[in-house]
Design a protein around this motif. Structure first.
Motif, PDB file in Angstrom:
ATOM      1  N   PHE A  20       0.832  -1.209   0.000  1.00  0.00           N
ATOM      2  CA  PHE A  20       0.000   0.000   0.000  1.00  0.00           C
ATOM      3  C   PHE A  20       0.864   1.256   0.000  1.00  0.00           C
ATOM      4  CE2 PHE A  20      -3.650  -2.630   1.245  1.00  0.00           C
ATOM      5  CZ  PHE A  20      -4.682  -1.989   0.569  1.00  0.00           C
ATOM      6  N   ALA A  21       1.933   1.256   0.812  1.00  0.00           N
ATOM      7  CA  ALA A  21       2.796   2.439   0.893  1.00  0.00           C
ATOM      8  C   ALA A  21       3.522   2.682  -0.429  1.00  0.00           C
ATOM      9  CB  ALA A  21       3.797   2.283   2.034  1.00  0.00           C
ATOM     10  N   THR A  22       4.059   1.607  -1.017  1.00  0.00           N
ATOM     11  CA  THR A  22       4.833   1.746  -2.247  1.00  0.00           C
ATOM     12  C   THR A  22       3.958   2.134  -3.433  1.00  0.00           C
ATOM     13  OG1 THR A  22       6.379   0.058  -1.439  1.00  0.00           O
ATOM     14  CG2 THR A  22       6.478   0.598  -3.778  1.00  0.00           C
ATOM     15  N   LEU A  23       2.846   1.426  -3.580  1.00  0.00           N
ATOM     16  CA  LEU A  23       1.968   1.680  -4.730  1.00  0.00           C
ATOM     17  C   LEU A  23       1.063   2.887  -4.504  1.00  0.00           C
ATOM     18  CD1 LEU A  23       1.003  -2.031  -5.502  1.00  0.00           C
ATOM     19  CD2 LEU A  23       2.690  -0.622  -6.699  1.00  0.00           C
ATOM     20  N   GLY A  24       0.664   3.102  -3.272  1.00  0.00           N
ATOM     21  CA  GLY A  24      -0.249   4.200  -2.978  1.00  0.00           C
ATOM     22  C   GLY A  24       0.440   5.554  -2.899  1.00  0.00           C
ATOM     23  N   LEU A  25       1.639   5.587  -2.335  1.00  0.00           N
ATOM     24  CA  LEU A  25       2.366   6.844  -2.168  1.00  0.00           C
ATOM     25  C   LEU A  25       3.366   7.086  -3.286  1.00  0.00           C
ATOM     26  CD1 LEU A  25       3.127   6.616   1.668  1.00  0.00           C
ATOM     27  CD2 LEU A  25       1.310   7.938   0.573  1.00  0.00           C
ATOM     28  N   GLY A  26       3.911   5.999  -3.824  1.00  0.00           N
ATOM     29  CA  GLY A  26       4.956   6.127  -4.827  1.00  0.00           C
ATOM     30  C   GLY A  26       6.322   6.343  -4.183  1.00  0.00           C
ATOM     31  N   ARG A  27       7.350   6.308  -5.000  1.00  0.00           N
ATOM     32  CA  ARG A  27       8.724   6.471  -4.504  1.00  0.00           C
ATOM     33  C   ARG A  27       9.135   7.934  -4.521  1.00  0.00           C
ATOM     34  NH1 ARG A  27       9.273   2.342  -8.278  1.00  0.00           N
ATOM     35  NH2 ARG A  27      10.436   3.724  -9.661  1.00  0.00           N
ATOM     36  N   LEU A  28      10.068   8.263  -3.648  1.00  0.00           N
ATOM     37  CA  LEU A  28      10.667   9.586  -3.659  1.00  0.00           C
ATOM     38  C   LEU A  28      11.389   9.817  -4.984  1.00  0.00           C
ATOM     39  CD1 LEU A  28      12.271   9.634  -0.093  1.00  0.00           C
ATOM     40  CD2 LEU A  28      10.270  10.957  -0.828  1.00  0.00           C
TER      41      LEU A  28
ATOM     42  N   GLY B  14      12.450   5.361   1.226  1.00  0.00           N
ATOM     43  CA  GLY B  14      12.310   5.575  -0.206  1.00  0.00           C
ATOM     44  C   GLY B  14      10.902   5.871  -0.661  1.00  0.00           C
ATOM     45  N   VAL B  15       9.902   5.743   0.224  1.00  0.00           N
ATOM     46  CA  VAL B  15       8.531   6.078  -0.170  1.00  0.00           C
ATOM     47  C   VAL B  15       8.252   7.549   0.136  1.00  0.00           C
ATOM     48  CG1 VAL B  15       7.609   3.750   0.114  1.00  0.00           C
ATOM     49  CG2 VAL B  15       7.547   5.343   2.042  1.00  0.00           C
ATOM     50  N   LYS B  16       7.210   8.087  -0.510  1.00  0.00           N
ATOM     51  CA  LYS B  16       6.832   9.485  -0.295  1.00  0.00           C
ATOM     52  C   LYS B  16       6.015   9.619   0.989  1.00  0.00           C
ATOM     53  CE  LYS B  16       6.676  10.908  -5.165  1.00  0.00           C
ATOM     54  NZ  LYS B  16       5.784  11.361  -6.259  1.00  0.00           N
TER      55      LYS B  16
END
Length: 327
Positions: free
Chosen positions: A107-115, A284-286
Motif C-alpha cells: 500500500f505504501a509503495t503503490l499508494g504513495l509512490g517512490r521519492l 524511499g517512499v513518499k
C-alpha cells in the motif's frame, strides 16, 4: 508552531487495539507539537481516547495471513489503506502499523509512490550488537535487488542512521561470503564498487560471522537475505531464552545461579527485544511509514511513534531526494 500529525493503525497486530491505546495515552501531552490519529473500526475506538485524539473510521481489517496482492485490491477500506490514503492527501505526516507487513509495504509503495530519484524502496530495521545497534537494509521489501538498488540502500541507510539515530559518519558494509573483494556474486561485486565510489563511509564486505560484532552501522543486502537474517535472528533469540529457562529450572543450584544473574539476564533480554527498537522504516517512499512487529507491546509502539516524529522533524525524505540526485 507547525503541528505534526501521526497516524496509527489501531487494528493491526496481535495486541491491537489495546497497546495502541496504552502507547498513545502515555505520549499524549508530552509532545506539544504532535497530534495522534487512530485509524480503525470506529465502534471499537470511539469510547477510547476520543477526547484527546482524532479517530478515523476504517471498517475493514487486513488479516496477518492475507496475501498482500489480494489485500491491495480488495481491502480499500482497511485501516492500512485509509492510513496510506490520509498520507497521500497530506492529512497525516507519518503512519505506523503492526499489521500485515507485506500489505503495508504494498500500500505504501503503490499508494504513495517512490521519492524522486529512488529506484527501489528498502525496509530497514535495527539489529543488536554487544554494545549498540546497527541498521540492516533491506529486510523484505525487495527480494530481487540490482547493484544500483544496493547502492541506494547504502546511501539511504547512511542518511537515516546519521540524521535520525545521530551516528556520525556511519560505517556502511555489504553482506557477502568473504571480506575479500573477489568474494560474492557478480551483483555483490558490482554493488561493492558502486558503494566504494559513493560519498559515504563504506567499509567493505561483511561476512556472516562478523555481522553482530559492531563492524558497521549499516549493513546492505537484498530483501530475501535480509528477511532470512531477521527471522533467523529472532529464532536464535527465542531458542536461547528457552534453553536458559529450561536449564535454570532443572536444579536448585541452577535456580540460585539464575537469581544471582537475574539483572544480567534482564539486560541481555532487553537488548535483544524488538520492543526496544520500535519498528522498521520503509525508506524511499513518499511518506514516513514505520512497520512494527506483529507481537509489539506498548513500548514498541511508543518507540515507533517517537521514531516517526523524529523522522518528520529531521525531514529525512528531502535529504534522501537531494543525496540521490543523479545516482
Amino acid at each position: 508552531m507547525m503541528m505534526i500529525r501521526i497516524g496509527i493503525d489501531a487494528m493491526g497486530g496481535d495486541n491491537a487495539p489495546g497497546v495502541m491505546f496504552d502507547a498513545v495515552s502515555e505520549l499524549v501531552g508530552t509532545v506539544d507539537d504532535v497530534q495522534f490519529v487512530l485509524i480503525g473500526k470506529k465502534d471499537i475506538l470511539e469510547d477510547k481516547l476520543s477526547e484527546v485524539v482524532e479517530i478515523v473510521d476504517a471498517p475493514e481489517v487486513i488479516e496477518a495471513d492475507e496475501l498482500p496482492s489480494i489485500a491491495f485490491r480488495s481491502k480499500k477500506k482497511s485501516s492500512i489503506a485509509i492510513g496510506v490514503e490520509l498520507q497521500k492527501k497530506g492529512e497525516i505526516d507519518a503512519f505506523i502499523s503492526a499489521g500485515n507487513t507485506g500489505a503495508f509495504v504494498a500500500f505504501a509503495t503503490l499508494g504513495l509512490g517512490r521519492l524522486k530519484n529512488v529506484k527501489k524502496v528498502g525496509l530497514a530495521t535495527f539489529f543488536p550488537t554487544k554494545d549498540r545497534r546497527f541498521l540492516v537494509i533491506d529486510v523484505g521489501a525487495n527480494t530481487d535487488a540490482k547493484p544500483e538498488h544496493l547502492l541506494q540502500y547504502g546511501i539511504m541507510g547512511s542518511i537515516y542512521t546519521e540524521e535520525v539515530m545521530k551516528v556520525k559518519s556511519p560505517r556502511i558494509g555489504i553482506l557477502s561470503i568473504g571480506e575479500e573483494e573477489i568474494k560474492g556474486s557478480n551483483i555483490i561485486k558490482e554493488a561493492r564498487e558502486l558503494l566504494k565510489s559513493a560519498d559515504i563511509n563504506f567499509v567493505g564486505n561483511i561476512e556472516g560471522h562478523m555481522v553482530l560484532r559492531d563492524v558497521c552501522d549499516v549493513l546492505v543486502c537484498d530483501g530475501f537475505i535480509g528477511n532470512s537474517l531477521l527471522k533467523f535472528g529472532e529464532g536464535v533469540v527465542t531458542l536461547i531464552m528457552e534453553l536458559l529457562k529450561e536449564g535454570i529450572s532443572n536444579s536448585l543450584k541452577a535456580k540460585l545461579g539464575g537469581l544471582l544473574m537475574r539483572d544480567t539476564l534482564y539486560r541481555i533480554v532487553k537488548r535483544m527485544n524488538y520492543d526496544e527498537i520500535g519498528g522498521a522504516i520503509i525508506l524511499g517512499v513518499k511518506g514516513i511509514d514505520i512497520v512494527c512487529h506483529g507481537r509489539s507491546g506498548k513500548q514498541a509502539i511508543k518507540n515507533a511513534l517517537q521514531l516517526a516524529i523524529e523522522c518528520k522533524r529531521r525531514d529525512i525524505n528531502h535529504i534522501i531526494e537531494q543525496k540521490l540526485r543523479g545516482i
